[in-house]
Design a protein around this motif. Structure first.
Motif, mmCIF file in Angstrom:
data_model
loop_
_atom_site.group_PDB
_atom_site.id
_atom_site.type_symbol
_atom_site.label_atom_id
_atom_site.label_comp_id
_atom_site.label_asym_id
_atom_site.label_seq_id
_atom_site.Cartn_x
_atom_site.Cartn_y
_atom_site.Cartn_z
ATOM 1 N N ILE A 1 0.768 -1.280 -0.003
ATOM 2 C CA ILE A 1 -0.028 -0.094 -0.018
ATOM 3 C C ILE A 1 0.962 1.325 0.143
ATOM 4 N N LEU A 2 2.021 1.099 0.687
ATOM 5 C CA LEU A 2 2.822 2.391 0.773
ATOM 6 C C LEU A 2 3.271 2.708 -0.626
ATOM 7 N N ALA A 3 3.616 1.839 -1.607
ATOM 8 C CA ALA A 3 4.031 2.376 -2.858
ATOM 9 C C ALA A 3 2.731 2.849 -3.849
ATOM 10 N N LEU A 4 1.572 3.017 -3.399
ATOM 11 C CA LEU A 4 0.415 3.287 -4.446
ATOM 12 C C LEU A 4 0.612 4.861 -4.400
ATOM 13 N N PRO A 5 0.202 5.402 -5.756
ATOM 14 C CA PRO A 5 0.034 6.535 -6.010
ATOM 15 C C PRO A 5 -1.208 6.905 -5.766
ATOM 16 N N LEU A 6 -1.459 8.465 -5.892
ATOM 17 C CA LEU A 6 -2.858 9.133 -5.753
ATOM 18 C C LEU A 6 -3.839 8.542 -6.536
ATOM 19 N N ARG A 7 -5.212 8.456 -5.976
ATOM 20 C CA ARG A 7 -6.314 8.058 -6.828
ATOM 21 C C ARG A 7 -6.174 6.493 -6.657
ATOM 22 N N SER A 8 -5.260 5.660 -6.137
ATOM 23 C CA SER A 8 -5.348 4.290 -5.950
ATOM 24 C C SER A 8 -6.453 3.987 -5.162
ATOM 25 N N ARG A 9 -6.886 2.532 -5.150
ATOM 26 C CA ARG A 9 -8.114 1.939 -4.588
ATOM 27 C C ARG A 9 -7.488 0.931 -3.813
ATOM 28 N N VAL A 10 -7.926 0.902 -2.610
ATOM 29 C CA VAL A 10 -7.526 -0.408 -1.761
ATOM 30 C C VAL A 10 -9.001 -0.965 -1.097
ATOM 31 N N MET A 11 -8.975 -2.079 -1.417
ATOM 32 C CA MET A 11 -10.134 -2.826 -1.068
ATOM 33 C C MET A 11 -9.851 -3.995 0.001
ATOM 34 N N VAL A 12 -10.450 -4.256 1.116
ATOM 35 C CA VAL A 12 -10.105 -5.240 2.077
ATOM 36 C C VAL A 12 -11.570 -6.109 2.147
ATOM 37 N N ARG A 13 -11.512 -7.282 2.013
ATOM 38 C CA ARG A 13 -12.631 -8.282 2.471
ATOM 39 C C ARG A 13 -12.157 -9.346 3.166
ATOM 40 N N THR A 14 -13.191 -10.453 3.626
ATOM 41 C CA THR A 14 -12.683 -11.486 4.345
ATOM 42 C C THR A 14 -13.707 -12.470 3.653
ATOM 43 N N PHE A 15 -13.208 -13.569 3.780
ATOM 44 C CA PHE A 15 -13.995 -14.671 3.192
ATOM 45 C C PHE A 15 -13.728 -15.982 3.464
ATOM 46 N N GLY A 16 -14.461 -16.926 3.383
ATOM 47 C CA GLY A 16 -14.251 -18.254 3.984
ATOM 48 C C GLY A 16 -15.563 -19.148 3.535
ATOM 49 N N SER A 17 -16.668 -19.148 4.386
ATOM 50 C CA SER A 17 -17.825 -19.845 3.889
ATOM 51 C C SER A 17 -18.344 -18.801 2.839
ATOM 52 N N TYR A 18 -19.404 -19.233 2.108
ATOM 53 C CA TYR A 18 -20.114 -18.749 0.838
ATOM 54 C C TYR A 18 -21.181 -18.006 1.561
ATOM 55 N N SER A 19 -21.146 -17.067 2.322
ATOM 56 C CA SER A 19 -22.132 -16.259 2.804
ATOM 57 C C SER A 19 -21.919 -14.620 3.396
ATOM 58 N N GLY A 20 -22.562 -13.772 2.918
ATOM 59 C CA GLY A 20 -22.326 -12.381 3.092
ATOM 60 C C GLY A 20 -22.534 -11.987 4.378
#
Length: 229
Positions: A66-85
């Motif tokens: 993330i530290l190397a990202l330029p302006l207007r870059s997007r960071v998306m964090v998600r969890t997963f495991g079972s198939y359930s929102g």
């Protein structure tokens, strides 16, 4: 004749000046934005949800990206495991800007990942009995656009798929090929912690082989699987 020669020399200087100005402008142009998708595996087999030291190392490694990202870059964090929102409600979306600098975003994501064991222990996140890595990738594919920016997908997972798509174990198993190249043109699939917890070097080699094949058929330009770093 002398006039023509002077005009030719002058035209050459003008052309050279234009080329130099164009090169200088190219050097001053900001780098294009990027997209980083961070998937955190909450399945019971993944040490990320149990080992605080390991979770901190994963967080620090993601922060480097993330530290190397330029302006207007997007960071998306998600969890997963079972198939359930309902069981994977953690969603963080941040755009790098003058108000959300890479350092601040990197620190926030690193701290979140480092606290995964505590969040699971305190019941704020739920440990899960399935590992839908392929389904997670299928879900994220329509959300990112590799034609508009460089896209990297970082998965903090041991790589042991356990779903209706297939099962990868210490002793074998295979992933089905992707139906389509949904990530065509995407820059990289990086798996942090592949084979962790298995205690088996041969299992790690097998997992890396399966996920490399999958990444190539899904359209990623590069695959990197790290057991340790």
């Amino acid at each position: 004749m002398i006039h023509m020669r002077r005009r030719s020399i002058l035209a050459g200087f003008v052309a050279l000046a234009l080329v130099s100005a164009s090169a200088a402008h190219a050097e001053d142009a900001p780098p294009p934005p990027q997209t980083i998708v961070v998937g955190l595996d909450l399945s019971l087999s993944n040490p990320l949800i149990k080992d605080e030291g390991y979770a901190a190392r994963v967080g620090a490694r993601v922060a480097q990206e993330i530290l190397a990202l330029p302006l207007r870059s997007r960071v998306m964090v998600r969890t997963f495991g079972s198939y359930s929102g309902r069981e994977n409600g953690l969603k963080v979306d941040q755009v790098i800007s003058s108000h959300a600098k890479p350092q601040a975003v990197a620190q926030g994501v690193a701290e979140l990942i480092a606290h995964m064991p505590a969040l699971v222990r305190d019941g704020k996140l739920k440990a899960q009995g399935m590992t839908n890595i392929v389904a997670f990738l299928d879900t994220m594919a329509p959300v990112v656009d590799c034609r508009r920016s460089d896209v990297r997908v970082i998965l903090a997972t041991d790589g042991f798929e356990d779903s209706e798509y297939g099962t990868l174990t210490r002793h074998g198993g295979h992933l089905p090929p992707p139906v389509s190249a949904d990530f065509a043109g995407c820059d990289e699939l990086l798996i942090l912690g592949i084979g962790q917890g298995s205690g088996s070097p041969s299992a790690t080699v097998h997992l890396n082989r399966e996920w490399k094949r999958y990444a190539e058929k899904a359209g990623f330009s590069r695959y990197v699987g790290l057991y340790d770093w």
